[in-house]
Each structure stands twice: as structure tokens, then as C-alpha cells.
Motif scaffolding. Structure first.
Motif, mmCIF file in Angstrom:
data_model
loop_
_atom_site.group_PDB
_atom_site.id
_atom_site.type_symbol
_atom_site.label_atom_id
_atom_site.label_comp_id
_atom_site.label_asym_id
_atom_site.label_seq_id
_atom_site.Cartn_x
_atom_site.Cartn_y
_atom_site.Cartn_z
ATOM 1 N N HIS A 125 16.679 -4.673 54.503
ATOM 2 C CA HIS A 125 15.956 -5.662 55.304
ATOM 3 C C HIS A 125 16.725 -6.986 55.363
ATOM 4 C CE1 HIS A 125 12.662 -8.412 56.473
ATOM 5 N NE2 HIS A 125 12.226 -7.347 57.121
ATOM 6 N N LYS A 171 3.158 -5.193 56.376
ATOM 7 C CA LYS A 171 3.917 -6.219 57.081
ATOM 8 C C LYS A 171 5.359 -6.253 56.577
ATOM 9 C CE LYS A 171 1.981 -9.713 53.947
ATOM 10 N NZ LYS A 171 3.224 -10.177 53.318
ATOM 11 N N CYS A 203 7.767 -4.806 58.233
ATOM 12 C CA CYS A 203 8.292 -3.471 58.534
ATOM 13 C C CYS A 203 9.497 -3.502 59.463
ATOM 14 C CB CYS A 203 7.209 -2.612 59.177
ATOM 15 S SG CYS A 203 5.684 -2.482 58.239
ATOM 16 N N HIS A 204 9.655 -4.595 60.211
ATOM 17 C CA HIS A 204 10.752 -4.684 61.168
ATOM 18 C C HIS A 204 12.026 -5.100 60.433
ATOM 19 C CE1 HIS A 204 7.947 -4.258 64.496
ATOM 20 N NE2 HIS A 204 7.158 -5.110 63.863
ATOM 21 N N PRO A 205 13.127 -4.373 60.602
ATOM 22 C CA PRO A 205 14.330 -4.616 59.793
ATOM 23 C C PRO A 205 14.877 -6.030 59.866
ATOM 24 C CG PRO A 205 14.517 -2.525 60.958
ATOM 25 C CD PRO A 205 13.293 -3.201 61.489
ATOM 26 N N HIS A 232 8.988 -3.232 53.345
ATOM 27 C CA HIS A 232 10.289 -3.449 53.958
ATOM 28 C C HIS A 232 11.115 -2.171 54.035
ATOM 29 C CE1 HIS A 232 9.621 -7.690 53.821
ATOM 30 N NE2 HIS A 232 9.641 -7.765 52.499
ATOM 31 N N ASP A 266 8.962 -14.429 62.970
ATOM 32 C CA ASP A 266 9.440 -14.879 64.275
ATOM 33 C C ASP A 266 8.347 -15.613 65.036
ATOM 34 O OD1 ASP A 266 7.782 -12.762 64.931
ATOM 35 O OD2 ASP A 266 9.251 -11.727 66.188
ATOM 36 N N THR A 295 5.541 -11.740 66.634
ATOM 37 C CA THR A 295 5.131 -10.369 66.340
ATOM 38 C C THR A 295 3.820 -10.382 65.572
ATOM 39 O OG1 THR A 295 7.453 -9.683 66.260
ATOM 40 C CG2 THR A 295 5.829 -8.207 65.259
ATOM 41 N N SER A 334 8.134 -11.272 56.915
ATOM 42 C CA SER A 334 6.726 -11.507 57.212
ATOM 43 C C SER A 334 6.011 -11.973 55.963
ATOM 44 C CB SER A 334 6.062 -10.237 57.748
ATOM 45 O OG SER A 334 4.721 -10.496 58.100
ATOM 46 N N THR A 391 0.382 -8.684 63.756
ATOM 47 C CA THR A 391 0.005 -7.519 62.959
ATOM 48 C C THR A 391 -1.225 -6.811 63.508
ATOM 49 O OG1 THR A 391 -1.484 -8.756 61.508
ATOM 50 C CG2 THR A 391 0.857 -8.691 60.890
ATOM 51 N N GLU A 417 4.293 -12.328 62.035
ATOM 52 C CA GLU A 417 5.521 -12.230 61.272
ATOM 53 C C GLU A 417 6.363 -13.489 61.486
ATOM 54 O OE1 GLU A 417 7.299 -8.372 61.143
ATOM 55 O OE2 GLU A 417 5.415 -7.582 60.370
#
Length: 208
Positions: free
Chosen positions: A57, A111, A113-115, A53, A127, A130, A119, A132, A125
């Protein structure tokens, strides 16, 4: 149960922050390391995942003023459990456990990694859009059966197992190589949900 060349040991999030003394410790979490190491020595293929993260996050309770750990919040993709800050990129807590024999790993999937997106799954993830890239990697290499181990049974192992089944893979959880958090009965619900999805269970000693 005999391991074959199309089998993968998928080791999920055996990181310092999930071990005793860590920021989000899973009870008895370090007990998974010995059976994982035994399996990793003889599994045809080994893949690891790593929670990774960025600071601040969206899944951290500190990113939501007035919220406490394990509260929930509504994020654009749905309800999110708010966790203590953990597995921040580049910190000791995010490192793989020192005792984990990771040298045979052919791939490490990072995983979370998106702010703005949490995940749990090694495939999709939170959402649910997304990806991997793990499903494509496995398919391209002709790897068809996954043996899951690591942390935690009722979150990242569960979500990974269900997504793997949806993607068409055979999935078995190594029951002595996983441990759960068990929030309000989440562990028993996780096992039941995996069973309904066709996920198997096996002891590490039964894998040869």
C-alpha cells in the motif's frame, strides 16, 4: 446520557496490529476493549470499521525506498504519513481483536482498500473524494447520533468525527474507549479540533 433507537456505537479499527505487540501499536490500545464491550452489549446499533490494506500500500514506508516509518511523502492527494506495514488484508494483524465482542455489529466498513489511497475516516478516504458508503447507510436507516470508540484518537477517530459532523450527524467520543498515538502533540490538537467542530465527549459510564 440515554441511548435511543437512532444512536450508533461506531467502533473504529480495534485490530491486532493496533494493539500492544502489533505492527503499529497504539499505547495502551487494548484498554479500549472492555468499555467498548460494555457499550456494545446495550447500544441500539453497532458498526465496526477495519483497516484493510492490500500488500504494498502507498501509505507503507516500505513502498518508498529510503523512507523510514513516520516520514512523510507527497502523494497525488497531498502529504501522507508513512506507516509501518500494518493491517494487510487477510493477515492476523488485520483481524479484529479476539476479545472484542463483535457479534452485534450490523455492518463492518473496510477502508484503505485502494492501493494508492490511505484512509483514516470511516466516511471519506484520504483523497477526500472516495466514499465508503457509511453516510448513505446511516441516512437510509434513520440513524442520526454517533458514539465513537476505538483507535486511534488523533487519526482515525478524529477524521471520522470531523467527517461525520460535516455530513450532519451528532457526534460524541467515548473518552475512556479511545486511545491515541500522539505524534508531536497530535493528541491534544485532535481533541481541540473535535471540540471546535462540535464533537462531544462522554465517559462510557454516563451512557445508559
Amino acid at each position: 446520557m440515554r441511548l435511543t433507537e437512532t444512536d450508533v456505537l461506531l467502533v473504529i479499527d480495534v485490530q491486532n496490529d493496533f494493539l500492544p505487540g502489533g505492527a503499529l501499536a497504539v499505547p495502551d490500545g487494548d484498554a479500549v476493549i472492555a468499555p467498548i464491550n460494555r457499550l456494545a452489549a446495550r447500544a441500539p446499533h453497532v458498526i465496526l470499521t477495519q483497516d484493510w490494506h492490500p500488500p504494498g500500500h502507498a501509505s507503507f514506508h516500505g513502498s518508498h525506498p529510503g523512507r523510514a516509518p513516520f516520514d512523510t511523502a507527497s502523494l497525488p492527494y497531498g502529504e501522507q504519513v508513512l506507516w509501518p506495514e500494518h493491517c494487510v488484508q487477510g493477515t492476523r494483524g488485520a483481524e479484529l481483536a479476539a476479545e472484542l465482542r463483535a457479534e452485534r455489529a450490523e455492518l463492518v466498513i473496510r477502508k484503505g482498500c485502494h492501493p494508492g489511497i490511505d484512509s483514516y475516516s470511516a466516511f471519506l478516504e484520504a483523497d477526500r473524494r472516495t466514499r465508503t458508503g457509511l453516510a448513505g447507510y446511516l441516512a437510509e436507516r434513520g440513524l442520526t447520533r454517533l458514539f465513537l470508540a476505538g483507535l486511534a484518537t488523533d487519526f482515525c477517530v478524529l477524521w471520522t468525527a470531523l467527517d461525520a459532523r460535516r455530513a450532519g450527524f451528532a457526534v460524541t467520543v467515548v473518552e475512556d474507549a479511545v486511545r491515541g498515538i500522539d505524534l508531536d502533540g497530535s493528541l491534544s490538537r485532535a481533541w481541540a479540533e473535535m471540540e471546535r467542530a462540535g464533537v462531544g465527549r462522554v465517559a462510557s459510564s454516563a451512557l445508559v
